[in-house]
Write a protein that holds these residues in place. Structure first.
Motif, mmCIF file in Angstrom:
data_model
loop_
_atom_site.group_PDB
_atom_site.id
_atom_site.type_symbol
_atom_site.label_atom_id
_atom_site.label_comp_id
_atom_site.label_asym_id
_atom_site.label_seq_id
_atom_site.Cartn_x
_atom_site.Cartn_y
_atom_site.Cartn_z
ATOM 1 N N VAL A 1 0.839 -1.191 0.000
ATOM 2 C CA VAL A 1 0.000 0.000 0.000
ATOM 3 C C VAL A 1 0.877 1.244 0.000
ATOM 4 N N LYS A 2 0.388 2.294 -0.653
ATOM 5 C CA LYS A 2 1.093 3.574 -0.664
ATOM 6 C C LYS A 2 0.155 4.635 -0.101
ATOM 7 N N PRO A 3 0.322 4.982 1.181
ATOM 8 C CA PRO A 3 -0.465 6.082 1.755
ATOM 9 C C PRO A 3 -0.175 7.386 1.010
ATOM 10 N N SER A 4 -1.110 8.292 1.021
ATOM 11 C CA SER A 4 -0.984 9.527 0.240
ATOM 12 C C SER A 4 0.224 10.357 0.623
ATOM 13 N N GLU A 5 0.686 10.259 1.857
ATOM 14 C CA GLU A 5 1.778 11.107 2.329
ATOM 15 C C GLU A 5 3.115 10.388 2.449
ATOM 16 N N SER A 6 3.205 9.165 1.938
ATOM 17 C CA SER A 6 4.480 8.444 2.074
ATOM 18 C C SER A 6 4.639 7.447 0.937
ATOM 19 N N GLY A 7 5.735 6.659 0.991
ATOM 20 C CA GLY A 7 6.002 5.693 -0.056
ATOM 21 C C GLY A 7 5.348 4.354 0.208
ATOM 22 N N PHE A 8 5.574 3.399 -0.711
ATOM 23 C CA PHE A 8 4.989 2.082 -0.572
ATOM 24 C C PHE A 8 5.522 1.366 0.670
ATOM 25 N N THR A 9 4.652 0.579 1.285
ATOM 26 C CA THR A 9 5.034 -0.240 2.426
ATOM 27 C C THR A 9 4.206 -1.516 2.404
#
Length: 234
Positions: free
Chosen positions: A197-205
């Motif tokens: 998943v890639k939250p809007s404020e960060s990179g993929f995790t």
């Protein structure tokens, strides 16, 4: 194995698994070959680019590690350039089918263990496989298939892993927003798996059972094509 089944394996690049060593040789410096060569250089590989066209060779003298003007259908000329010592050779000649086939055969005569070749059509690909290519790719056809999935649905990216299984990138569907993924019954209800998943404020995790998605989050989902299409429609 039936001929069509054999060709399917070639299409999907299921040749022998070869651990690459040393310089990659890219033959044919058109749009596909030059893009491939530059990307390999960016990845940290040394690349020898070969082409019969003097202008193309000159154009890529600064972007590739080494370049040379040569008739790539000539086994002796290829041997003099050390092609026979390479682990990986990619034949990127497309429109000139005769040159593509003769070049691939010449590289095979030098017993290069990892030969990739670009084909324009299925018959072209079959011939390349028969004269010695271990893996045959169809960049135009594969790009067309990929773009078709992007322009007709809610997908941001589409990567086919085989005929009926893919990885797709999409905005999180409303059906799984706001609840932990472990409670969303994805596998039971939708037959898909969220890989990351890639939250809007960060990179993929990584995604796990406790991950809660926001409406703007991007997810990478794995599954069968029909299941992914239904999931994206939600």
């Amino acid at each position: 194995m039936a001929e069509n089944d054999s060709f399917h394996h070639v299409l999907r690049g299921l040749g022998p698994q070869v651990e690459h060593r040393g310089e990659v040789i890219v033959i044919g410096l058109g749009r596909f070959g030059s893009s491939l060569g530059r990307t390999l250089v960016d990845m940290g590989h040394e690349v020898l680019g070969l082409d019969l066209d003097e202008q193309r060779v000159a154009e890529h003298s600064d972007s590739l590690t080494h370049v040379a003007e040569v008739d790539t259908t000539n086994v002796k000329a290829l041997r003099q350039l050390g092609v026979g010592d390479a682990t990986t050779v990619v034949v990127c000649i497309g429109a000139d089918v005769e040159s593509s086939v003769l070049t691939t055969a010449a590289v095979a005569d030098l017993e290069v263990p990892n030969i990739w070749a670009k084909a324009m059509t299925e018959p072209h690909g079959r011939i390349l496989a028969r004269v010695g290519a271990h893996n045959v790719v169809f960049p135009e056809a594969e790009m067309g298939s990929r773009v078709a999935h992007l322009v007709t649905g809610g997908l941001l990216e589409y990567v086919a892993l085989d005929d009926d299984f893919a990885l797709v990138e999409m905005v999180a569907p409303d059906a799984i927003v706001g609840v932990p993924l472990g409670e969303s019954n994805l596998r039971a209800d939708h037959r898909v798996t969220i890989v990351c998943v890639k939250p809007s404020e960060s990179g993929f995790t990584y995604a796990d059972r406790d991950t809660v998605l926001d409406p703007s989050d991007i997810v990478v989902v794995a599954g069968h094509r029909s299941d992914l299409e239904r999931f994206a429609d939600r």
